[in-house]
Design an enzyme around this catalytic site. Sequence first.
Site, short mmCIF file in Angstrom:
data_model
loop_
_atom_site.label_atom_id
_atom_site.label_comp_id
_atom_site.label_asym_id
_atom_site.label_seq_id
_atom_site.Cartn_x
_atom_site.Cartn_y
_atom_site.Cartn_z
CE LYS A 87 -4.34 0.53 2.44
NZ LYS A 87 -4.93 0.48 3.76
CB ILE A 88 2.23 3.27 -2.49
CG1 ILE A 88 3.06 1.99 -2.61
CG2 ILE A 88 3.09 4.51 -2.66
CD1 ILE A 88 4.37 1.98 -1.87
#
Length: 219
Positions: A87-88
């Site tokens: 997750k960015i």
Amino acid sequence: MKLFLDTANIQEVREAAALGAICGITTNPSLAAKENIGDLESYKSSILILTQLIDGPISVEVTAAEASRMVQQGEEIATWHPNVVVKIPSTMDGFKAMAVLCRQGIPVNQTLCFSINQALLGAEVGVRYVSPFVGRMDDEGQDGMQVVREMVQVFRLHGIKTNVLAASLRHPMHVVEAAKAGADVATIPFKVLLQMTHHPLTDVGMARFTKDWQQAAKP
Ligand code: E4P
């Protein structure tokens, strides 16, 4: 629409897994901190337990804010388990990190997304999921679900394969609206999952069936 559980709590995932309807998990640094997870090693240990409970995508968020550190963390996180999705956040550094990770074929969940423009940038580099935060937009007086609707519409119009993952959902009506909007996934807190099981008429109906059956069984 698939349902993911939005939690880092092992007991919640264990109970949700028993229902069978949950096929993925999303976590974030705040959810991890709630479980006293404060470093990547303990994050990893918890995630590995979750992978044994749910056989599906598990989003794990980077904690760095700078692009090269995000890439380093993302590459490390991606080795934990084949089901892990990195997750960015939708920041300038985040977009740079997404580009590098996607080029390597690492599955990415673009998080903290609040606009179609941000979603288009992630989709262009090939993120697997984009997560519009509905509840947090609602909190700011913006119609969060409208952003989900438009995102689905724009992605369909252009044949974009990125999955729209409705996130920051706070109540069962959010789930219904996400489904009506055409979201590919809705990630929900455990409390909302429990609320989805419940309807007062089901309870009334069950009480009546039980009472009638017991009366008929009396000698
Ligand atoms: C999603 O991936 C996020 O972890 C989550 O849905 C955020 O929800 P919140 O706005 O209720 O913290």
